[in-house]
Design a protein around this motif. Structure first.
Motif, mmCIF file in Angstrom:
data_model
loop_
_atom_site.group_PDB
_atom_site.id
_atom_site.type_symbol
_atom_site.label_atom_id
_atom_site.label_comp_id
_atom_site.label_asym_id
_atom_site.label_seq_id
_atom_site.Cartn_x
_atom_site.Cartn_y
_atom_site.Cartn_z
ATOM 1 N N PHE A 96 36.872 44.053 35.510
ATOM 2 C CA PHE A 96 35.920 42.934 35.745
ATOM 3 C C PHE A 96 36.321 41.837 34.785
ATOM 4 C CE2 PHE A 96 33.538 46.663 37.283
ATOM 5 C CZ PHE A 96 33.489 46.433 38.513
ATOM 6 N N LEU A 97 37.224 42.006 33.860
ATOM 7 C CA LEU A 97 37.645 40.827 32.847
ATOM 8 C C LEU A 97 37.709 39.489 33.461
ATOM 9 C CD1 LEU A 97 38.584 40.247 29.943
ATOM 10 C CD2 LEU A 97 40.773 40.642 30.566
ATOM 11 N N PRO A 98 38.313 39.315 34.524
ATOM 12 C CA PRO A 98 38.363 37.921 34.931
ATOM 13 C C PRO A 98 37.237 37.139 35.294
ATOM 14 C CG PRO A 98 39.907 39.459 36.247
ATOM 15 C CD PRO A 98 39.195 40.069 35.363
ATOM 16 N N GLN A 99 36.096 38.063 35.877
ATOM 17 C CA GLN A 99 34.758 37.485 36.108
ATOM 18 C C GLN A 99 33.941 37.228 34.715
ATOM 19 O OE1 GLN A 99 36.011 39.909 37.870
ATOM 20 N NE2 GLN A 99 34.970 39.611 40.176
ATOM 21 N N ILE A 100 34.213 38.147 33.739
ATOM 22 C CA ILE A 100 33.602 37.830 32.455
ATOM 23 C C ILE A 100 34.277 36.541 31.807
ATOM 24 C CG2 ILE A 100 33.440 38.583 30.000
ATOM 25 C CD1 ILE A 100 31.929 40.440 31.941
ATOM 26 N N LEU A 101 35.465 36.424 31.942
ATOM 27 C CA LEU A 101 36.074 35.203 31.354
ATOM 28 C C LEU A 101 35.653 33.732 32.130
ATOM 29 C CD1 LEU A 101 39.871 36.213 30.917
ATOM 30 C CD2 LEU A 101 38.202 35.903 29.250
ATOM 31 N N ILE A 102 35.516 33.955 33.469
ATOM 32 C CA ILE A 102 34.796 32.729 34.104
ATOM 33 C C ILE A 102 33.507 32.363 33.770
ATOM 34 C CG2 ILE A 102 34.191 31.975 36.612
ATOM 35 C CD1 ILE A 102 36.885 33.509 37.770
ATOM 36 N N LEU A 103 32.551 33.424 33.662
ATOM 37 C CA LEU A 103 31.255 33.382 33.372
ATOM 38 C C LEU A 103 31.202 32.657 31.889
ATOM 39 C CD1 LEU A 103 28.400 33.600 33.873
ATOM 40 C CD2 LEU A 103 28.439 35.945 32.766
ATOM 41 N N TYR A 104 31.932 33.051 30.938
ATOM 42 C CA TYR A 104 31.957 32.546 29.563
ATOM 43 C C TYR A 104 32.480 30.963 29.646
ATOM 44 C CZ TYR A 104 30.090 36.294 26.721
ATOM 45 O OH TYR A 104 29.266 37.278 26.284
#
Length: 835
Positions: free
Chosen positions: A503-511
């Motif tokens: 889920f790292l990509p989703q975390i990066l997009i959200l931030y």
């Protein structure tokens, strides 16, 4: 390390850099001590001598022999020192080397560019947000320039040094207790008159200070005019034009810092520097003459050439008018009776704060032996000022300061230009974004786009990461021999950490989205348009900023509540912040929604969770403000800075910093938790049992079975219950726990897969969870429980730290868990009736 007049007296007695001090004898009662310096004898008490930094002969010998820098706290005995003697020149060189570390504090209004200087100079990657209160704690960094080391501390932005907000008190405390060698007062040149108010208060503190006139490019582009050298003389502080985003003026700023650090204590009454000290500075700088570009010479630059009288800006007392000055002197004379106060504080500053009715200063003064008399004098003087001026003391002092600022700017030829309207674009954007008809729809559209992009854009890199995790798992499964080690690696570490790292990509997009809103200035507008709704909730408009930040992480969001002046609003905001879905919950949301709900419904399910969290926060804030935390709210006063389009580099850097924190969790708490969960599920191990039976008889199975009746009303099975318990430490662990618990369940046949609408990567997890009776309704109730229940331990600790009491931290943990139980149970029972 002393202050004001005490420091001046010590320097005048000869205790200056590079001089040899010899201890002669102690008094019969061991205090004071007689020293020999510069050929004559002088006595000092121990507490005064402790404030003078020295390097012993033994330390100097060790430094010379090892060519290493010895810290002042190290004690070197004669036996450990080298057996050779040093010349006076070598001793002085060792002392000067130890001295060339300068402690610098950055102080300024919010949004003035302090953190930009901090990042530019030290290379640190701290938050640079375009709204008040991004820096919620002191950040430390390091820089080097011309052979000097700089320890730089970025203090929170503050408009003044009153006792109005926790941030203001924090800045005061740091300056007084840490005693920085130099304070850099960063000033937004485009709002110079308001920014100089803080400068007047720093001048009152009698600090060694330099002002950085930041954003000077905007100042010039607008056509503003100012003779900053005259302004420097009027304030008694050197002022350097700077543009921190490009680095313009930073070299000159550091150059003047060195000159001030080395020479400001050695000026005569005409402003001339001690010739010996000036020669030392010039000799030192010659070695670095070609290393740095010299943009221009400055009046304070007494390291090069000869300077006329009054070329160096000496500290001055800002005149508040004869009536106020008379009151200040009356208080000063009484405060100076206590020598400890004289050493640590500027008595003039304390006198002014007392006249301003500053509660923290009153508390300090009341602890003094003559505290009652000081307060009596203050009350008498305050009454006199009020009668003569027809206004209270605090207002009179504030008016006097702004009067001085206005007069100084006039004398320095300050004129506002009209070449370019800095706020023209801002006003055009605000006419749309804050419009009463489309402001709210635009805000919610932005939130929708943020979550839609989180799913759609993040899906591709998420698939790549998951394929890599699967390939690694298959490789280890095929190469390692059967046994506990293989099971731990495959099912524990890869099954647990792998379930979260995807889920790292989703975390990066959200931030990335949140960083853009912070850096551009939109976050301040969000607080502006939401203030009326916040007020109806019993909160302050500024509460909206921490609530939005809570979507990223609850911990810094709770720390940012310091920007809210009202303690009542601050406490309520802290208590409802855990209801904001932080990024740690995102992996659980994505896992469960991706498993049980069709693609076309996933964004709606996600948005519904965030909406329910917001709705519950509204309800709870009303309850708290009406029945639990009472008190008066403060008026909504907040700066709306101009929009500044953030650079892609800045957004990527901020986003990656958050990504690194997430990855550190993978290698830390989540890795450990995954192994613990696996071990509890693996032991006691019995090879004759199938995977389902093994899990049920394991330690974790027994724990889950024990607490299963508690969650019967929600329809949760024991695996889901265990996931909730594991998530107390960090919410991401819920996803990794479910990954571990369901990774070995092979009791489901492939025929059940026909029930799925698509054969996506969540099919296997769906098969295993549905085989245990988990339905979409139960899955949604589980998401609700995860949304609401017990904040992570870091959040609990942050609430305790910011509220100053474990009572509120424990209350937050209990009420959220109870609320989660009732909400999830109600939804499940109503859903079953409807079904």
């Amino acid at each position: 390390m002393g202050h004001g007049g005490f420091r001046k007296r010590i320097v005048e007695m000869g205790f200056i850099k590079g001089k040899i001090v010899e201890v002669l004898l102690n008094a019969p009662l061991q205090d004071p001590v007689k020293y020999k310096i510069m050929g004559y004898e002088v006595s000092l008490r121990h507490n005064e001598a402790d404030m003078i930094e020295i390097i012993s002969v033994e330390e100097a010998m060790l430094l010379e022999s090892n060519n290493t820098r010895v810290q002042s706290t190290e004690k070197v005995t004669g036996d450990d020192a080298c057996d050779f003697s040093l010349t006076d020149k070598q001793l002085k060189a060792a002392a000067m080397k130890k001295r060339r570390t300068i402690n610098v504090a950055l102080v300024g209004n919010p949004n003035c560019g302090k953190t930009s200087l901090f990042n530019f100079a030290s290379g640190a990657h701290e938050r640079v947000g375009n709204y008040s209160g991004v820096t919620v704690d002191a950040k430390e960094g390091h820089a080097t320039f011309e052979g000097y080391e700089f320890n730089i501390v970025d203090l929170p932005g503050t408009y003044s040094l009153s006792a109005y907000s926790p941030e203001e008190l924090y800045v005061r405390k740091q300056i007084i207790e840490k005693t920085p060698d130099i304070v850099i007062n960063v000033i937004d040149s485009s709002n110079i008159e308001r920014n100089l108010y803080l400068t007047t208060q720093l001048v009152d503190m009698h600090l060694r200070m330099i002002c950085a006139l930041n954003m000077y490019d905007e100042f010039e582009n607008r056509g503003d005019k100012l003779d900053y050298k005259i302004l420097s003389q009027l304030f008694g502080v050197p002022m350097i034009p700077t543009v921190f985003k490009t680095g313009k003026g930073v070299e000159m700023l550091f150059h003047i810092i060195i000159n001030m650090y080395e020479g400001v204590d050695f000026l005569d009454k005409n402003g001339n520097i001690n010739p010996e000290v000036a020669a030392d500075i010039r000799d030192w700088h010659k070695a670095y003459g070609n290393e740095h570009s010299q943009e221009e010479e400055h009046g304070e630059d007494f390291a090069h050439g000869d300077r006329p009288n009054n070329s160096v800006y000496r500290h001055i007392h800002l005149n508040h008018g004869p009536q106020i000055e008379e009151s200040i002197e009356a208080l000063k004379s009484e405060l100076q009776e206590d020598e400890h106060i004289r050493h640590k504080y500027s008595t003039r500053y304390l006198s002014i704060k007392l006249l301003e009715m500053d509660s923290e200063t009153e508390r300090l003064v009341n602890s003094l032996p003559n505290g009652k008399r000081i307060i009596d004098i203050r009350d008498k003087q305050a009454d006199r000022i009020k009668k003569e001026n027809a206004e209270d003391c605090e207002t009179a002092i504030m008016d006097a300061k702004y009067g001085f600022i206005h007069g100084a700017l006039q004398e320095a030829g300050y004129e506002k230009g009209n070449k370019q309207d800095t706020y023209q674009i801002t006003h055009a954007i605000d006419s749309v974004i804050t419009n009463k008809y489309i402001g709210f729809p635009l805000f919610f559209l932005l939130i929708y786009v943020m979550f839609q992009a989180t799913f759609s854009l993040g899906q591709y890199p998420m698939d790549w990461i998951e394929n890599g995790v699967t390939a690694l798992s298959d490789l280890l499964s095929s190469t390692l021999a059967d046994g506990p080690l293989k099971d731990m690696l495959v099912d524990g570490i890869i099954g647990g950490v792998g379930a979260v790292i995807v889920f790292l990509p989703q975390i990066l997009i959200l931030y990335g989205f949140i960083s853009f809103m912070e850096d551009s200035g939109y976050m301040a507008r969000a607080a502006f348009i939401m203030d009326k709704l916040m007020h109806k909730m019993g909160l302050h408009g500024k509460s909206f900023i921490p609530l939005i930040m809570g979507f990223g992480c609850n911990v810094p969001a709770i720390m940012s509540t310091r920007t809210i002046e009202s303690r009542r609003s601050r406490l309520i905001t802290m208590l409802i912040l855990p209801l904001m879905s932080c990024s740690a919950r995102l992996p659980i949301y994505i896992m469960i929604t991706g498993t049980f709900f069709a693609v076309r419904y996933q964004s709606l399910i996600m948005i519904s969770l965030y909406a329910i969290g917001i709705l519950l926060s509204v309800i709870m804030s009303r309850i708290f403000s009406r029945w639990i935390i009472r008190g008066e709210d403060l008026p909504f006063v907040m700066e709306l800075p101009p929009y500044r389009f953030p650079t892609s580099k800045a957004i990527m850097r901020h986003t990656w910093e958050k990504g690194k924190q997430y990855l550190k969790k993978m290698g830390g708490i989540i890795l450990v938790a995954s192994i613990i969960v696996w071990a509890l599920g693996y032991f006691p191990h019995n090879n004759s049992l199938n995977a389902q039976q093994q899990q049920e008889q394991s330690y974790i199975g027994r724990i889950g079975k024990t607490i299963e009746p508690i969650f019967h009303a929600q329809g949760f099975d024991w695996r889901l219950d265990v996931g909730l318990i594991a998530g107390v430490g960090a919410k991401e662990i819920v996803a990794s726990t479910l990954g571990v618990l369901y990774s070995g369940d092979d009791t489901v046949t492939d025929n059940d897969q026909e029930n799925r609408e698509s054969n996506d990567k969540y099919s296997n997890l769906y098969l295993k969870m549905s085989a245990n009776g988990i339905t979409p309704l139960i899955a949604f109730c589980y998401l609700l429980f995860v949304l609401i229940y017990f904040p992570c331990l870091a959040t609990i600790a942050a609430i305790k730290h910011e509220s100053g009491s474990w009572r509120w931290a424990i209350f937050a943990a209990i009420y959220t868990t109870v609320l989660a139980w009732f909400v999830s149970a109600a939804v499940y029972q109503i859903g079953m009736l409807m079904a």
